[in-house]
Design a protein around this motif. Structure first.
Motif, PDB file in Angstrom:
ATOM      1  N   PHE A   1      24.449  -7.889  30.580  1.00 34.18           N
ATOM      2  CA  PHE A   1      23.393  -7.206  31.344  1.00 34.18           C
ATOM      3  C   PHE A   1      23.676  -7.156  32.845  1.00 34.18           C
ATOM      4  CE2 PHE A   1      20.919  -8.712  27.572  1.00 34.18           C
ATOM      5  CZ  PHE A   1      20.603  -7.457  27.085  1.00 34.18           C
TER       6      PHE A   1
ATOM      7  N   SER B   1      23.439  -9.404  35.013  1.00 36.83           N
ATOM      8  CA  SER B   1      22.276 -10.010  35.655  1.00 36.83           C
ATOM      9  C   SER B   1      22.244 -11.488  35.317  1.00 36.83           C
ATOM     10  CB  SER B   1      20.986  -9.338  35.173  1.00 36.83           C
ATOM     11  OG  SER B   1      19.851 -10.090  35.536  1.00 36.83           O
TER      12      SER B   1
ATOM     13  N   GLN C   1      18.043 -11.721  33.619  1.00 37.91           N
ATOM     14  CA  GLN C   1      17.741 -11.142  32.314  1.00 37.91           C
ATOM     15  C   GLN C   1      18.217 -11.994  31.140  1.00 37.91           C
ATOM     16  OE1 GLN C   1      18.838  -6.974  32.053  1.00 37.91           O
ATOM     17  NE2 GLN C   1      16.869  -6.377  32.958  1.00 37.91           N
TER      18      GLN C   1
ATOM     19  N   LEU D   1      15.590 -14.402  30.502  1.00 42.38           N
ATOM     20  CA  LEU D   1      14.458 -13.704  29.912  1.00 42.38           C
ATOM     21  C   LEU D   1      14.704 -13.465  28.424  1.00 42.38           C
ATOM     22  CD1 LEU D   1      11.744 -12.394  30.765  1.00 42.38           C
ATOM     23  CD2 LEU D   1      12.990 -10.243  31.037  1.00 42.38           C
ATOM     24  N   VAL D   2      15.921 -13.044  28.094  1.00 40.89           N
ATOM     25  CA  VAL D   2      16.275 -12.824  26.690  1.00 40.89           C
ATOM     26  C   VAL D   2      16.119 -14.121  25.895  1.00 40.89           C
ATOM     27  CG1 VAL D   2      18.238 -12.398  25.158  1.00 40.89           C
ATOM     28  CG2 VAL D   2      17.795 -10.852  27.068  1.00 40.89           C
TER      29      VAL D   2
ATOM     30  N   THR E   1      15.090  -9.843  21.467  1.00 41.73           N
ATOM     31  CA  THR E   1      14.897  -9.581  22.893  1.00 41.73           C
ATOM     32  C   THR E   1      16.063  -8.795  23.474  1.00 41.73           C
ATOM     33  OG1 THR E   1      15.658 -11.857  23.209  1.00 41.73           O
ATOM     34  CG2 THR E   1      13.309 -11.450  23.436  1.00 41.73           C
TER      35      THR E   1
ATOM     36  N   VAL F   1      15.436  -5.524  25.774  1.00 39.28           N
ATOM     37  CA  VAL F   1      15.960  -5.443  27.138  1.00 39.28           C
ATOM     38  C   VAL F   1      16.984  -4.323  27.248  1.00 39.28           C
ATOM     39  CG1 VAL F   1      17.292  -6.678  28.899  1.00 39.28           C
ATOM     40  CG2 VAL F   1      15.479  -7.854  27.648  1.00 39.28           C
TER      41      VAL F   1
ATOM     42  N   ASN G   1      16.534  -1.229  29.713  1.00 41.26           N
ATOM     43  CA  ASN G   1      17.550  -0.933  30.723  1.00 41.26           C
ATOM     44  C   ASN G   1      18.028   0.515  30.634  1.00 41.26           C
ATOM     45  OD1 ASN G   1      17.398  -3.520  31.700  1.00 41.26           O
ATOM     46  ND2 ASN G   1      19.254  -4.248  30.687  1.00 41.26           N
TER      47      ASN G   1
ATOM     48  N   TYR H   1       8.654  -9.554  31.154  1.00 43.73           N
ATOM     49  CA  TYR H   1       9.641  -8.602  31.691  1.00 43.73           C
ATOM     50  C   TYR H   1       9.124  -7.973  32.982  1.00 43.73           C
ATOM     51  CZ  TYR H   1      12.548  -4.391  31.992  1.00 43.73           C
ATOM     52  OH  TYR H   1      13.390  -3.394  32.432  1.00 43.73           O
TER      53      TYR H   1
ATOM     54  N   GLU I   1       9.187 -10.476  35.780  1.00 45.50           N
ATOM     55  CA  GLU I   1      10.567 -10.651  36.256  1.00 45.50           C
ATOM     56  C   GLU I   1      10.981  -9.483  37.134  1.00 45.50           C
ATOM     57  OE1 GLU I   1      14.739  -9.524  36.116  1.00 45.50           O
ATOM     58  OE2 GLU I   1      13.272  -8.715  34.697  1.00 45.50           O
ATOM     59  N   GLU I   2      10.618  -8.258  36.726  1.00 46.55           N
ATOM     60  CA  GLU I   2      10.961  -7.078  37.520  1.00 46.55           C
ATOM     61  C   GLU I   2      10.240  -7.096  38.869  1.00 46.55           C
ATOM     62  OE1 GLU I   2      13.038  -4.323  37.011  1.00 46.55           O
ATOM     63  OE2 GLU I   2      13.901  -5.644  35.480  1.00 46.55           O
TER      64      GLU I   2
ATOM     65  N   ARG J   1      12.000  -9.652  41.034  1.00 46.69           N
ATOM     66  CA  ARG J   1      13.311  -9.166  41.442  1.00 46.69           C
ATOM     67  C   ARG J   1      13.183  -8.091  42.514  1.00 46.69           C
ATOM     68  NH1 ARG J   1      17.862  -7.126  37.212  1.00 46.69           N
ATOM     69  NH2 ARG J   1      16.222  -5.633  36.665  1.00 46.69           N
TER      70      ARG J   1
END
Length: 914
Positions: free
Chosen positions: A763, A765, A768, A771-772, A813, A817, A821, A892, A895-896, A899
Motif C-alpha cells: 500500500f 503506506s 494503512q 489499519l488492515v 480488510t 482498503v 484506494n 478508515y 485514519e484519513e 493523515r
C-alpha cells in the motif's frame, strides 16, 4: 527493502497496481496477464485442467503413501541392561554410575537419566536437536564403553515416536487359551514371525519376549524369569486372555503404504500361519484404521464443504458461480495431492490436519475472482468476454494476491519451530502453503477461462441477490455517514469504533476464562489409554493378578461399547493398555466418561494406581503429569526421602488457585521412585508425581509448581540439610511442549511483523497496514466467546486455527482498503471511497465468510478432534466480518482525517520555512 531489491519491489508494485506503471488503458496489470492468457485459450486451459485433475486423482488414489505419522527426529535413545541381583542400590552403583561417567561428556549428549531397579536398568539419553536417535547411538558407540558387571549386557535402542513400542509399524497379537504358559506363547509367536517375515513388505518380524534370561551373580548360573505380560479381549468377552505380541517393521523399499501393508498382513493371517488349533492371531495395533478414518473425514467434509459453498454461492451470486467455485475447490485439493507427491510427502495424520484446515481458506480465491467476473458482466457488451475478465482481475487480482501472500507469510514461520513439537507440526504449514499457492495460481488461470465460457454464458442471479444489494447499499450509506453529517455523523463513527473496542474487551474477558492447555484431552475419541502403576516391590505374580482385576473392571464398565482391549506392555512396574471403542457417532457415552468410570471403579485396588484417558492425535497424556524431583548428594538420602514423602502427603487433596479461576484438586500424589534409584545427569533424586480432577493440564502444573515453591521455599529446603535448589520441576513431554509452544508464539509475532512489512510495500503506506491488521483484534470477540460457550480451552490447535484466521481476516480488510484506494486514485473523497468499497466488496466478503462457516460447521459438530480449530475460524470470521463491515469504515475515515491533518501541518511548516 525496496532500495536494496529494486527489481523485486517494482514487480510487486506492478502486481499490486500501486505502481503507476502497473496498468494503463492498453496495458493490464501484471497479475492479469495469466488470466488473459488462460481466457484467450479456454480449450487449452480446460485440457490442462483435465490433465491436472487426472494426475491429482492418481496421486490421491495410488501415488501418495498413507502413513500414521510422518518421520520425526526424536533426539532420544535408550540403554537397557538386565541383571538379576535383586538389589536396586547395587544396580545403581555398578551400572548407572559408571555409565554416566563414560557418556556424560560425549559430544551432543544434553542429559542422561538413569533408572535402577532390583533386576534391571534403563538409561534415557537426550541429545542435541541436531542428532537423530540413531545418530546419537552411533556417537555413544564410538567411545569406550563403561566397565560393567560381566553378567549385565548393555543394549542401545532408538526411539521412534511414530511407531508402536518405538520400533514397530504393526503388532500382531497371538491369543492363547487361558492356561497358556509364557513358553508356549513365545513358541507360537515365533511361528507367526517365521510365517510373516518372508513377505516382501516385512523387513523384520520378531516375537516380543515374555521371558528374560540372565546370569544370577550370586550363583553364576543362568536364570530365566518372566519379565513381561500382554493380554487381549474383544467385544463380548468377560475376561482378558493371555497373549503375546509379534512386532513387524515395514520394508521401506517396498511400494506398499501403511494401508496396503496392513491388508497384506491381514491376508496372511486369514490364510493361516501354522498356529496350533487353540491359538489364533489378530492385528492388535496398526495405523491403518486411523488413516482410513482420517481419509473418510477428509473426503466427507470436503463433500460437505463443496455442497455448502455451492449453496451459499447460488443464493448470493448465482448457480453458474456456484458450480465454478465448487469445481475449483475440488480441483485445488486434487492438485495439492500432486504437490505433496512432488515434494515427497505422504498422507498422514499431520498432512490431513493441514488439508482439513485449508478447507476453510481456499474458498477465498475462488469467490473473489468468480464474483468479480459476475459483477462485471455488464462490460461484455462494450469490451467482450476478455474485457470482462481483464476488468474483473484488474480490480481484485492484486488484493487477492496480497491476501494469499499475507496468509502464506503468517504460516511460513511455523515451519521453523524447533524441538520435537516443531518436527511433528512442520508438515502443517508446508501443506497449507502448497495448497494456498496452488489455489491462487489456479484462481487466476482456470477460473477466468471457465468463467469466460460459463459465468458469462448467461444470467444466473441467485434468489438472495436483491437482499445482498439492499444490505450493501445500507452499509455503504453507514460507511459514508460520519462525514457530511456534522456532530451526529462523527458521533456515529465514534460509536461504531467504541462498539469494536467494547467487543474486543469482552472477548479478552472470555479469553481469561477459557483456560489454557497445550494439548487438552479429547472431548471424545474412539480409543482410551489405560496405565497401571504398581508400588515398588510388586512381584510379577502380584502384577498379573492385579492386572486381571483391572481387566475385569474395564470390560464390565465398557460393555457393548468395547471393540478391542489390549495390554500391549506389562511388567512388575507398570502396564499400558489400549482400548478401541465403537465409533463415537454410534454410542451414547463419550470416552472421557468411560475413562472417569474406569478410574473410579479401580480406585479400591491396593498397591496400584490406575489412570485412564481418551486417546487423541496429540501427544499421549500422562495420568500423573505433575513431577517434582528432590535432588540430593551422598549422605542426604534420608532427608531427601523424608521431604519427598512430606510433599506427597501434603499435596494430596490440595485445592489449587489458578489464574483462570477454575477450581482443581490434587486427587493423587505418591513417590514414584519408590524402591528404585533414579539419577539425573549423575545426581541422585527422588520423584513425587501428582494427578488432578480436571484436564487443564498446563494450568494445573503451573499452579502446583507455585504451591510447592510456596510451601517449601529454598531456605526451608536448605534447613533440612539439602541444597537450596534441591527441588526441580521436569514435566517430561509437557515441559518440552511448553518450550516449543513458546516458539510458536515467537513465530506468530514474526509472521505479524513480516505481514505488516509486506503490506507497507503493497500500500506504500505505514499507517494503512496497521489499519488492515485491525481485522485481527476484530476477531477476538467471536473466537474467545465461542470457545467459552463450547467449553474449549486455549491450545496448540486453537493457536494453529488462529494463525489461519489471521490470514483470512486480514484478507477482508485488504479487499476493502484496496478498493478504497482505487476509488481515491480515481478522484473520490475518503467517505465516497470507503462507501463504494463496502458496496463493491460486500458480496465477496459475505460470501467467503458464509461459505467458510457453512463448510466448517458440519466438521465442528461431527468430529470432536476438529471442534476447537473449527470454532476458532467460525467465531473469528463472523466477528471480524461484522466489524469490518460496520466499524472499519469509521476507522478508515479517522485514519484519513489524521493523515490529511498531518499533511496540512507539514505543508504549512514547509511554507513557513521557505
Amino acid at each position: 527493502m525496496a532500495a536494496s531489491h529494486p527489481v523485486w519491489a517494482a514487480t510487486l508494485l506492478a502486481v499490486s497496481g500501486n505502481d503507476p506503471r502497473g496498468t494503463t488503458p492498453d496495458r493490464p496489470r501484471l497479475i492479469t496477464l495469466p488470466a488473459l492468457a488462460a481466457a484467450r485459450q479456454p480449450r487449452v486451459t480446460v485440457l490442462v485442467w483435465l490433465i491436472l485433475l487426472a494426475t491429482g486423482v492418481y496421486a490421491f488414489t495410488g501415488a501418495l503413501d498413507r502413513e500414521g505419522f510422518p518421520p520425526v527426529n526424536v533426539p532420544i535413545a535408550l540403554a537397557e541392561a538386565t541383571w538379576f541381583v535383586d538389589d536396586a542400590a547395587r544396580v545403581d552403583a555398578e551400572i548407572a554410575a559408571p555409565l554416566h561417567d563414560a557418556y556424560a561428556d560425549v559430544d551432543g549428549v544434553d542429559s542422561i537419566q538413569t533408572f535402577s531397579r532390583p533386576d534391571n536398568f534403563i538409561a534415557v539419553f537426550e541429545f542435541d536437536t541436531s542428532f537423530s536417535s540413531t545418530g546419537g547411538i552411533e556417537a555413544l558407540e564410538a567411545v569406550a564403553a563403561p566397565v560393567l558387571p560381566a553378567e549385565a549386557t548393555l543394549e542401545f535402542s532408538a526411539i521412534d515416536a511414530t511407531k508402536f513400542l518405538d520400533t514397530y509399524d504393526l503388532v500382531v497379537t497371538v491369543i492363547g487359551p487361558g492356561d497358556a504358559d509364557p513358553e508356549q506363547l513365545e513358541s507360537q509367536a515365533r511361528t507367526v514371525a517365521e510365517a510373516l517375515e518372508p513377505l516382501a513388505s516385512v523387513e523384520l518380524a520378531e516375537a516380543l519376549p515374555l521371558l528374560t534370561e540372565s546370569i544370577d551373580p550370586a550363583t553364576g548360573t543362568s536364570e530365566v524369569r518372566r519379565t513381561a505380560y500382554t493380554r487381549y479381549a474383544e467385544q463380548g468377552d468377560t475376561v482378558a486372555t493371555e497373549s503375546i505380541g509379534v512386532g513387524l517393521v515395514r520394508n521401506e523399499d517396498n511400494d506398499l503404504d501403511v494401508l496396503e501393508f496392513s491388508d497384506q498382513v491381514q491376508g496372511a493371517i486369514d490364510t493361516g500361519l501354522g498356529l496350533d488349533s487353540e491359538y489364533r492371531a489378530v492385528i492388535g495395533a496398526d495405523f491403518a484404521s486411523d488413516v482410513r478414518a482420517q481419509l473418510n473425514t477428509l473426503t466427507s467434509n470436503l463433500l460437505f464443504g463443496l455442497i455448502a459453498v455451492a449453496i451459499v454461492s447460488y443464493l448470493l451470486i448465482g448457480w453458474r458461480t456456484a458450480v465454478i467455485t465448487a469445481v475449483f475447490m475440488a480441483t485445488v485439493m486434487l492438485v495439492t495431492m500432486i504437490g505433496l507427491w512432488a515434494i515427497g510427502y505422504s498422507l498422514n495424520t499431520i498432512t490431513f490436519f493441514g488439508l482439513v484446515l485449508t478447507l476453510g481458506l481456499l474458498v477465498d480465491d475462488a469467490i473473489v475472482i468468480s464474483e468479480s467476473i459476475d459483477a462485471n458482466r455488464g462490460e461484455a457488451e462494450h469490451s467482450g468476454p476478455l474485457g470482462v475478465v481483464r476488468r474483473a482481475v484488474d480490480r481484485v487480482g492484486a488484493a487477492s494476491f496480497a491476501g494469499t501472500l499475507s496468509t502464506l507469510t503468517v504460516f511460513a514461520p511455523m515451519a521453523f519451530i524447533t524441538g520435537i513439537l516443531g518436527g511433528f507440526i512442520r508438515p502443517i504449514p508446508i501443506t497449507v502453503i502448497v495448497t494456498l499457492a496452488l489455489s491462487f495460481v489456479l484462481s487466476v488461470t482456470v477460473i477466468p477461462a471457465l468463467g469466460r465460457v460459463f459465468i458469462l454464458g448467461g444470467d444466473s442471479h441467485g434468489p438472495l441477490v436483491w437482499a445482498e444489494r439492499k444490505v450493501s447499499r445500507g452499509l455503504g450509506h453507514l460507511a459514508r455517514y460520519p462525514v457530511g453529517n456534522g456532530a451526529r455523523g462523527w458521533a456515529t463513527g465514534l460509536g461504531l469504533i467504541g462498539m469494536a473496542v467494547l467487543l474486543f474487551f469482552l472477548g479478552m474477558g472470555s479469553a481469561g476464562r477459557v483456560g489454557f492447555n497445550i494439548f487438552p484431552p479429547a472431548k471424545d475419541s474412539n480409543a482410551i489409554q489405560i496405565t497401571v502403576d504398581y508400588d515398588g516391590g510388586t512381584t510379577m505374580t502380584q502384577a498379573r493378578e492385579t492386572q486381571a482385576d483391572v481387566d475385569e473392571i474395564v470390560l464390565d464398565v465398557l460393555g457393548e461399547d468395547l471393540d478391542r482391549y489390549q495390554v500391549i506392555a506389562g511388567n512388575s512396574r507398570f502396564s499400558y493398555a489400549f482400548v478401541d471403542l465403537t465409533p463415537f457417532d454410534s454410542r451414547s457415552t463419550k470416552s472421557p466418561v468411560y475413562a472417569e468410570r474406569i478410574e473410579e471403579a479401580t480406585a479400591h485396588l491396593d498397591g496400584v494406581r490406575v489412570g485412564s484417558a481418551p486417546v487423541s492425535n496429540g501427544p499421549p497424556t500422562a495420568d500423573f503429569p505433575f513431577q517434582v524431583q528432590v535432588l540430593f548428594e551422598p549422605g542426604q538420602e534420608a532427608a531427601a526421602f523424608a521431604l519427598a514423602e512430606e510433599i506427597a502427603e501434603t499435596l494430596l487433596g490440595q485445592t489449587l488457585s489458578k489464574a483462570s479461576g477454575e477450581p482443581a484438586q490434587i486427587t493423587a500424589s505418591f513417590v514414584s521412585s519408590q524402591g528404585q534409584f533414579w539419577r539425573f545427569d549423575g545426581r541422585p533424586l527422588v520423584e513425587v508425581r501428582a494427578g488432578f480432577d480436571t484436564d487443564d493440564t498446563t494450568g494445573n502444573l503451573a499452579a502446583t509448581e507455585q504451591l510447592v515453591n510456596e510451601l517449601w521455599p529454598s531456605q526451608d529446603v536448605e534447613a533440612r540439610g539439602l541444597a537450596p535448589d534441591a527441588l526441580g520441576f521436569d514435566f517430561g513431554f509437557e515441559s518440552d511442549n511448553q518450550e516449543d509452544f513458546a516458539s510458536l508464539g515467537v513465530a506468530l509475532i514474526i509472521a505479524a511483523i513480516l505481514t505488516v512489512a509486506f503490506l507497507a510495500l503493497q500500500f506504500r503506506s505505514l499507517i494503512q497496514p496497521l489499519l488492515v491488521f485491525s481485522a485481527v483484534p476484530f476477531s477476538f470477540f467471536g473466537v474467545f466467546t465461542l470457545l467459552e460457550l463450547t467449553d474449549n480451552q486455549l491450545s496448540f490447535f486453537v493457536m494453529v486455527g488462529f494463525i489461519a484466521l489471521m490470514g483470512v481476516a486480514v484478507n477482508n480488510t485488504i479487499l476493502l482498503v484496496d478498493a478504497a484506494n482505487q476509488e481515491r486514485r480515481a478522484g473520490a473523497s475518503p467517505a465516497e471511497a470507503i462507501g463504494a468499497a463496502i458496496e463493491q466488496r460486500f458480496r465477496p466478503l459475505i460470501v467467503t465468510t458464509a461459505t467458510t462457516v457453512a463448510g466448517l460447521l458440519p466438521l465442528a459438530l461431527s468430529d470432536p478432534f476438529w471442534e476447537a480449530l473449527c470454532f476458532v475460524l467460525i467465531g473469528g470470521l463472523i466477528s471480524s466480518t461484522f466489524l469490518v463491515l460496520t466499524a472499519f469504515p469509521a476507522m478508515y475515515l479517522a485514519e484519513e482525517k489524521v493523515r490529511s491533518t498531518i499533511k496540512s501541518l507539514l505543508r504549512s511548516a514547509r511554507s513557513l520555512a521557505s
